[in-house]
Design a protein around this motif. Structure first.
Motif, PDB file in Angstrom:
ATOM      1  N   LYS A 289       9.349 -22.212 -28.614  1.00  0.00           N
ATOM      2  CA  LYS A 289       8.574 -22.174 -29.094  1.00  0.00           C
ATOM      3  C   LYS A 289       8.292 -21.144 -30.488  1.00  0.00           C
ATOM      4  O   LYS A 289       7.935 -21.811 -31.156  1.00  0.00           O
ATOM      5  CB  LYS A 289       7.211 -21.498 -28.150  1.00  0.00           C
ATOM      6  N   LEU A 290       8.858 -19.833 -30.120  1.00  0.00           N
ATOM      7  CA  LEU A 290       8.976 -19.523 -31.912  1.00  0.00           C
ATOM      8  C   LEU A 290      10.166 -20.007 -32.406  1.00  0.00           C
ATOM      9  O   LEU A 290      10.152 -19.751 -33.293  1.00  0.00           O
ATOM     10  CB  LEU A 290      10.139 -18.027 -30.792  1.00  0.00           C
ATOM     11  N   ILE A 291      11.541 -20.401 -31.523  1.00  0.00           N
ATOM     12  CA  ILE A 291      12.084 -21.148 -32.491  1.00  0.00           C
ATOM     13  C   ILE A 291      11.918 -21.689 -32.992  1.00  0.00           C
ATOM     14  O   ILE A 291      12.636 -22.057 -34.241  1.00  0.00           O
ATOM     15  CB  ILE A 291      13.088 -21.405 -32.001  1.00  0.00           C
ATOM     16  N   GLU A 292      10.855 -23.138 -32.350  1.00  0.00           N
ATOM     17  CA  GLU A 292      10.849 -24.002 -33.138  1.00  0.00           C
ATOM     18  C   GLU A 292       9.922 -23.498 -34.333  1.00  0.00           C
ATOM     19  O   GLU A 292      10.148 -24.262 -35.344  1.00  0.00           O
ATOM     20  CB  GLU A 292       9.800 -24.854 -31.603  1.00  0.00           C
ATOM     21  N   GLU A 293       8.596 -22.594 -34.343  1.00  0.00           N
ATOM     22  CA  GLU A 293       7.633 -22.174 -35.143  1.00  0.00           C
ATOM     23  C   GLU A 293       8.475 -21.375 -36.848  1.00  0.00           C
ATOM     24  O   GLU A 293       8.531 -22.117 -37.331  1.00  0.00           O
ATOM     25  CB  GLU A 293       6.978 -21.242 -35.013  1.00  0.00           C
ATOM     26  N   VAL A 294       9.783 -20.757 -36.164  1.00  0.00           N
ATOM     27  CA  VAL A 294      10.483 -20.568 -37.160  1.00  0.00           C
ATOM     28  C   VAL A 294      11.282 -21.436 -37.479  1.00  0.00           C
ATOM     29  O   VAL A 294      10.980 -21.631 -39.227  1.00  0.00           O
ATOM     30  CB  VAL A 294      11.355 -19.091 -36.221  1.00  0.00           C
ATOM     31  N   ASP A 295      12.009 -22.058 -37.875  1.00  0.00           N
ATOM     32  CA  ASP A 295      12.575 -23.040 -37.557  1.00  0.00           C
ATOM     33  C   ASP A 295      11.391 -24.096 -38.875  1.00  0.00           C
ATOM     34  O   ASP A 295      12.154 -24.547 -40.230  1.00  0.00           O
ATOM     35  CB  ASP A 295      13.074 -23.561 -37.140  1.00  0.00           C
ATOM     36  N   LYS A 296      10.322 -24.350 -38.175  1.00  0.00           N
ATOM     37  CA  LYS A 296       9.358 -25.029 -39.034  1.00  0.00           C
ATOM     38  C   LYS A 296       8.524 -24.137 -40.671  1.00  0.00           C
ATOM     39  O   LYS A 296       9.094 -24.897 -41.468  1.00  0.00           O
ATOM     40  CB  LYS A 296       8.580 -25.166 -37.989  1.00  0.00           C
ATOM     41  N   LYS A 297       8.675 -23.068 -40.128  1.00  0.00           N
ATOM     42  CA  LYS A 297       8.110 -21.988 -41.631  1.00  0.00           C
ATOM     43  C   LYS A 297       9.379 -21.984 -42.651  1.00  0.00           C
ATOM     44  O   LYS A 297       9.064 -21.851 -43.566  1.00  0.00           O
ATOM     45  CB  LYS A 297       7.678 -20.716 -40.971  1.00  0.00           C
ATOM     46  N   LEU A 298      10.493 -21.975 -42.118  1.00  0.00           N
ATOM     47  CA  LEU A 298      11.479 -21.558 -42.452  1.00  0.00           C
ATOM     48  C   LEU A 298      11.889 -22.747 -43.454  1.00  0.00           C
ATOM     49  O   LEU A 298      13.171 -22.715 -44.604  1.00  0.00           O
ATOM     50  CB  LEU A 298      12.967 -20.687 -42.312  1.00  0.00           C
ATOM     51  N   GLN A 299      11.479 -24.004 -43.654  1.00  0.00           N
ATOM     52  CA  GLN A 299      12.448 -24.694 -43.748  1.00  0.00           C
ATOM     53  C   GLN A 299      11.869 -24.771 -45.603  1.00  0.00           C
ATOM     54  O   GLN A 299      11.027 -24.852 -46.195  1.00  0.00           O
ATOM     55  CB  GLN A 299      11.609 -26.573 -43.504  1.00  0.00           C
TER      56      GLN A 299
END
Length: 119
Positions: free
Chosen positions: A109-119
């Motif tokens: 969940k953390l990696i998913e949200e981090v990846d979304k925000k850094l796109q």
């Protein structure tokens, strides 16, 4: 060049946990343990993402969150708020952030949200 992620919180255990969850990814992790240190790092390092906990002694956490969004040069810094506070409470904060319930937090969940925000 790796993305800079600032982790803000006064509990060393959470810094270690979040770092471990993000380990092996191409991120430069920076830590701040109080509001003063966080403001200084944001101004000097210009992070790409901030992960924080609203319970940074509650009012200090709110102040940090509001401070970051008030600064023009940092108005677009994405924030992931990991908190045990309910969505109902957080709806009163009119700012752009992703909320992850502390009790539902997983590496994925953390990696998913981090990846979304850094796109």
């Amino acid at each position: 060049m790796p993305n800079k992620i600032l982790i803000v919180g006064n509990d060393q255990r959470y810094h270690e946990l979040y770092k471990a969850m993000l380990e092996g990814r191409d991120y430069d992790i920076i830590s701040a343990y109080d509001l003063t240190e966080a403001k200084k790092i944001v101004d000097q390092e210009d992070p790409d993402l901030i992960i924080t906990d609203m319970q940074l002694e509650m009012s200090k956490g709110e102040m940090l969150f509001l401070h970051l969004k008030e600064l023009f040069e940092h108005a677009d810094v994405p924030v992931i708020l990991i908190s045990a506070f309910s969505q109902r409470y957080l709806k009163g904060i009119d700012l752009d952030f992703v909320h992850i319930d502390k009790f539902d937090l997983t590496d994925e969940k953390l990696i998913e949200e981090v990846d979304k925000k850094l796109q």
